[in-house]
Design a protein around this motif. Structure first.
Motif, PDB file in Angstrom:
ATOM      1  N   HIS A  49      71.016  10.659 -24.629  1.00 21.80           N
ATOM      2  CA  HIS A  49      72.075   9.973 -23.945  1.00 21.80           C
ATOM      3  C   HIS A  49      72.152  10.619 -22.466  1.00 21.80           C
ATOM      4  CE1 HIS A  49      73.010   8.390 -27.913  1.00 21.80           C
ATOM      5  NE2 HIS A  49      72.950   9.516 -28.277  1.00 21.80           N
ATOM      6  N   GLN A 106      81.229  10.063 -29.841  1.00 17.11           N
ATOM      7  CA  GLN A 106      80.205  10.042 -28.475  1.00 17.11           C
ATOM      8  C   GLN A 106      81.283   9.753 -27.454  1.00 17.11           C
ATOM      9  OE1 GLN A 106      77.892   6.887 -30.604  1.00 17.11           O
ATOM     10  NE2 GLN A 106      76.179   8.255 -30.171  1.00 17.11           N
ATOM     11  N   TYR A 111      78.257   4.609 -22.785  1.00 14.51           N
ATOM     12  CA  TYR A 111      77.161   4.989 -23.843  1.00 14.51           C
ATOM     13  C   TYR A 111      75.792   4.392 -23.605  1.00 14.51           C
ATOM     14  CZ  TYR A 111      74.404   4.378 -28.176  1.00 14.51           C
ATOM     15  OH  TYR A 111      73.426   4.535 -29.208  1.00 14.51           O
TER      16      TYR A 111
END
Length: 117
Positions: A49, A106, A111
């Motif tokens: 990510h 997260q 994202y």
């Protein structure tokens, strides 16, 4: 001469790999909590990510995480957690003989999911 492959980030990776069950428990801009259940043969493929970290928390079963930069092999059991920093490639596997369930927190940031395979 080897052609350089451009990595394409996606905003929703749910179509890229199979899991037994997937649920979203909370989501707001920059942060989300999901629950995933993997069978013994399922994995979340190599990815990273760009802006967010993944915090894994095992609810049931055994997890094995493989990470790069630096290489690391991490095993987690029920109640264990681990953070994969933003930009660090990782692969999630079920290390047990039964289904494994975990929470993934997260954030904080936008994202994306950048597949490496």
């Amino acid at each position: 001469m080897k052609a350089e492959r451009k990595l394409e980030a996606v905003k929703d990776a749910s179509h890229l790999y199979e899991v037994e069950r997937r649920a979203r428990h909370a989501e707001r801009p920059g942060f989300r909590i999901s629950e995933l259940q993997l069978s013994p043969s399922q994995t979340v493929p190599w990815h990273f990510h760009t802006h967010i970290s993944d915090t894994f928390y095992v609810l049931e079963g055994e997890m094995r995480l493989f990470l790069q930069n630096p290489k690391q092999d991490v095993r987690l059991g029920v109640g264990d957690s681990f953070v994969a920093a933003a930009g660090r490639p990782h692969l999630v596997t079920n290390a047990g003989k039964n289904s494994m369930t975990f929470l993934i927190l997260q954030g904080v940031g936008e994202y994306d999911y950048v597949p490496l395979v």
